[in-house]
Scaffold this motif. Structure first.
Motif, PDB file in Angstrom:
ATOM      1  N   ILE A   3       0.817  -1.211   0.000  1.00 50.10           N
ATOM      2  CA  ILE A   3       0.000   0.000   0.000  1.00 50.10           C
ATOM      3  C   ILE A   3       0.848   1.256   0.000  1.00 50.10           C
ATOM      4  O   ILE A   3       0.491   2.269  -0.603  1.00 50.10           O
ATOM      5  N   HIS A   4       2.013   1.212   0.643  1.00 49.79           N
ATOM      6  CA  HIS A   4       2.882   2.386   0.667  1.00 49.79           C
ATOM      7  C   HIS A   4       3.407   2.692  -0.738  1.00 49.79           C
ATOM      8  O   HIS A   4       3.536   3.854  -1.115  1.00 49.79           O
ATOM      9  N   SER A   5       3.665   1.658  -1.500  1.00 53.21           N
ATOM     10  CA  SER A   5       4.108   1.852  -2.883  1.00 53.21           C
ATOM     11  C   SER A   5       2.992   2.448  -3.734  1.00 53.21           C
ATOM     12  O   SER A   5       3.243   3.321  -4.565  1.00 53.21           O
ATOM     13  N   VAL A   6       1.776   1.977  -3.522  1.00 49.60           N
ATOM     14  CA  VAL A   6       0.631   2.509  -4.268  1.00 49.60           C
ATOM     15  C   VAL A   6       0.447   3.986  -3.922  1.00 49.60           C
ATOM     16  O   VAL A   6       0.266   4.829  -4.802  1.00 49.60           O
ATOM     17  N   TRP A   7       0.511   4.300  -2.639  1.00 45.16           N
ATOM     18  CA  TRP A   7       0.343   5.676  -2.192  1.00 45.16           C
ATOM     19  C   TRP A   7       1.435   6.569  -2.798  1.00 45.16           C
ATOM     20  O   TRP A   7       1.147   7.654  -3.307  1.00 45.16           O
ATOM     21  N   SER A   8       2.663   6.114  -2.785  1.00 47.03           N
ATOM     22  CA  SER A   8       3.772   6.884  -3.364  1.00 47.03           C
ATOM     23  C   SER A   8       3.571   7.087  -4.859  1.00 47.03           C
ATOM     24  O   SER A   8       3.797   8.188  -5.390  1.00 47.03           O
ATOM     25  N   ARG A  42      -0.646   3.790   9.579  1.00 46.13           N
ATOM     26  CA  ARG A  42      -0.205   4.565   8.418  1.00 46.13           C
ATOM     27  C   ARG A  42      -0.858   4.030   7.138  1.00 46.13           C
ATOM     28  O   ARG A  42      -1.345   4.793   6.314  1.00 46.13           O
ATOM     29  N   GLY A  43      -0.871   2.721   6.991  1.00 50.50           N
ATOM     30  CA  GLY A  43      -1.489   2.103   5.829  1.00 50.50           C
ATOM     31  C   GLY A  43      -2.967   2.427   5.737  1.00 50.50           C
ATOM     32  O   GLY A  43      -3.495   2.711   4.664  1.00 50.50           O
ATOM     33  N   ARG A  44      -3.654   2.397   6.877  1.00 47.73           N
ATOM     34  CA  ARG A  44      -5.089   2.712   6.910  1.00 47.73           C
ATOM     35  C   ARG A  44      -5.322   4.168   6.504  1.00 47.73           C
ATOM     36  O   ARG A  44      -6.228   4.477   5.739  1.00 47.73           O
ATOM     37  N   ARG A  45      -4.479   5.087   7.005  1.00 48.62           N
ATOM     38  CA  ARG A  45      -4.603   6.497   6.626  1.00 48.62           C
ATOM     39  C   ARG A  45      -4.377   6.681   5.129  1.00 48.62           C
ATOM     40  O   ARG A  45      -5.087   7.449   4.472  1.00 48.62           O
ATOM     41  N   GLU A  46      -3.392   5.974   4.600  1.00 47.50           N
ATOM     42  CA  GLU A  46      -3.100   6.080   3.177  1.00 47.50           C
ATOM     43  C   GLU A  46      -4.260   5.543   2.337  1.00 47.50           C
ATOM     44  O   GLU A  46      -4.634   6.143   1.335  1.00 47.50           O
ATOM     45  N   LEU A  47      -4.835   4.440   2.761  1.00 51.53           N
ATOM     46  CA  LEU A  47      -5.992   3.897   2.037  1.00 51.53           C
ATOM     47  C   LEU A  47      -7.185   4.849   2.104  1.00 51.53           C
ATOM     48  O   LEU A  47      -7.895   5.026   1.114  1.00 51.53           O
ATOM     49  N   ASP A  48      -7.399   5.448   3.269  1.00 48.33           N
ATOM     50  CA  ASP A  48      -8.478   6.422   3.396  1.00 48.33           C
ATOM     51  C   ASP A  48      -8.231   7.622   2.477  1.00 48.33           C
ATOM     52  O   ASP A  48      -9.167   8.145   1.870  1.00 48.33           O
ATOM     53  N   SER A  49      -6.986   8.038   2.368  1.00 53.27           N
ATOM     54  CA  SER A  49      -6.641   9.152   1.484  1.00 53.27           C
ATOM     55  C   SER A  49      -6.858   8.778   0.021  1.00 53.27           C
ATOM     56  O   SER A  49      -7.331   9.597  -0.775  1.00 53.27           O
TER      57      SER A  49
END
Length: 59
Positions: A3-8, A42-49
């Motif tokens: 998920i961090h890669s997707v967010w980036s 952090r992952g949950r926040r990124e997914l929500d974003s």
């Protein structure tokens, strides 16, 4: 890809969500990803974003 890669990737290339295909694929998978117990805060926040960004693009 985590998920961090997707967010980036989306931070660098926000136009990917405008294509429709990426937004649909992510929107379909978000509920499953958010239900995961191994998801960090952090992952949950990124997914929500990401979910919010998809809503903005689709509005």
């Amino acid at each position: 890809m985590n998920i961090h890669s997707v967010w980036s990737l989306l931070q660098i290339r926000p136009d990917l969500l405008r294509s429709g295909t990426a937004a649909r694929a992510l929107r379909e998978r978000l509920p499953v990803l958010l239900d995961g117990r191994e998801l960090s805060r952090r992952g949950r926040r990124e997914l929500d974003s990401i979910r919010y960004a998809i809503r903005l693009v689709e509005a």
